[in-house]
Design an enzyme around this catalytic site. Sequence first.
Site, PDB file in Angstrom:
ATOM      1  N   THR A  40      38.307  32.494  39.560  1.00  0.00           N
ATOM      2  CA  THR A  40      37.367  31.394  39.785  1.00  0.00           C
ATOM      3  C   THR A  40      37.612  30.310  38.729  1.00  0.00           C
ATOM      4  O   THR A  40      38.141  30.595  37.652  1.00  0.00           O
ATOM      5  CB  THR A  40      35.907  31.890  39.743  1.00  0.00           C
ATOM      6  OG1 THR A  40      35.664  32.487  38.482  1.00  0.00           O
ATOM      7  CG2 THR A  40      35.634  32.885  40.865  1.00  0.00           C
ATOM      8  N   THR A  42      36.101  28.290  36.313  1.00  0.00           N
ATOM      9  CA  THR A  42      35.745  28.368  34.885  1.00  0.00           C
ATOM     10  C   THR A  42      36.329  29.621  34.242  1.00  0.00           C
ATOM     11  O   THR A  42      36.840  29.568  33.127  1.00  0.00           O
ATOM     12  CB  THR A  42      34.217  28.320  34.707  1.00  0.00           C
ATOM     13  OG1 THR A  42      33.727  27.109  35.285  1.00  0.00           O
ATOM     14  CG2 THR A  42      33.821  28.365  33.241  1.00  0.00           C
ATOM     15  N   CYS A  43      36.272  30.731  34.958  1.00  0.00           N
ATOM     16  CA  CYS A  43      36.796  31.989  34.420  1.00  0.00           C
ATOM     17  C   CYS A  43      38.301  31.891  34.187  1.00  0.00           C
ATOM     18  O   CYS A  43      38.811  32.303  33.143  1.00  0.00           O
ATOM     19  CB  CYS A  43      36.508  33.142  35.386  1.00  0.00           C
ATOM     20  SG  CYS A  43      34.766  33.313  35.831  1.00  0.00           S
ATOM     21  N   ASN A  44      39.001  31.340  35.148  1.00  0.00           N
ATOM     22  CA  ASN A  44      40.456  31.277  35.123  1.00  0.00           C
ATOM     23  C   ASN A  44      40.990  30.170  34.221  1.00  0.00           C
ATOM     24  O   ASN A  44      42.015  30.339  33.569  1.00  0.00           O
ATOM     25  CB  ASN A  44      40.978  31.069  36.548  1.00  0.00           C
ATOM     26  CG  ASN A  44      42.472  31.238  36.640  1.00  0.00           C
ATOM     27  OD1 ASN A  44      42.970  32.339  36.470  1.00  0.00           O
ATOM     28  ND2 ASN A  44      43.169  30.166  36.889  1.00  0.00           N
TER      29      ASN A  44
END
Length: 155
Positions: A40, A42-44
Amino acid sequence: MGSSPYDPKLKNACGIPQLLSTDSFKGKKVVIFGVPGAFTPTCNNNHLPEYHQKYQDLAKKGIDQVVCISTADAFVMDAWGKWTNVSDKVIMAADGNGDFVKATGLDQDLTKAGMGAVRSKRFAMVVDDMKVKYIGVESKPGVSVSGAGAVLAKL
């Protein structure tokens, strides 16, 4: 913390998911950071890369292991780790049923966002010899209290 049904899973070299027992954290200082979803935005693009980039800084401050946990399955977490090239710096752990995040109160329902009822909150915790010494849980989108920089400031 301790060996329990809430311990996350990761893949071994043969591609078979294996248990990551929290017992392995005994006598160690560990950062566990949780993300709502692998791959995703922000996560990535922010959360995982910052931990990878600042791994040496964390190690210099006494961190023995960095663990990324998400409510994805072990195969997705393994693929995400390979795709982002985190190598052995960050352990990619799956909490597919959300057992760990539910047991720690770090779960959230993202049904309205189309991501499912059991997802991890975005968080980071420092665990020193099985005792939580710091926990930062994001209250809004983005990475502030759960990022590697925030953790470094608390060490």
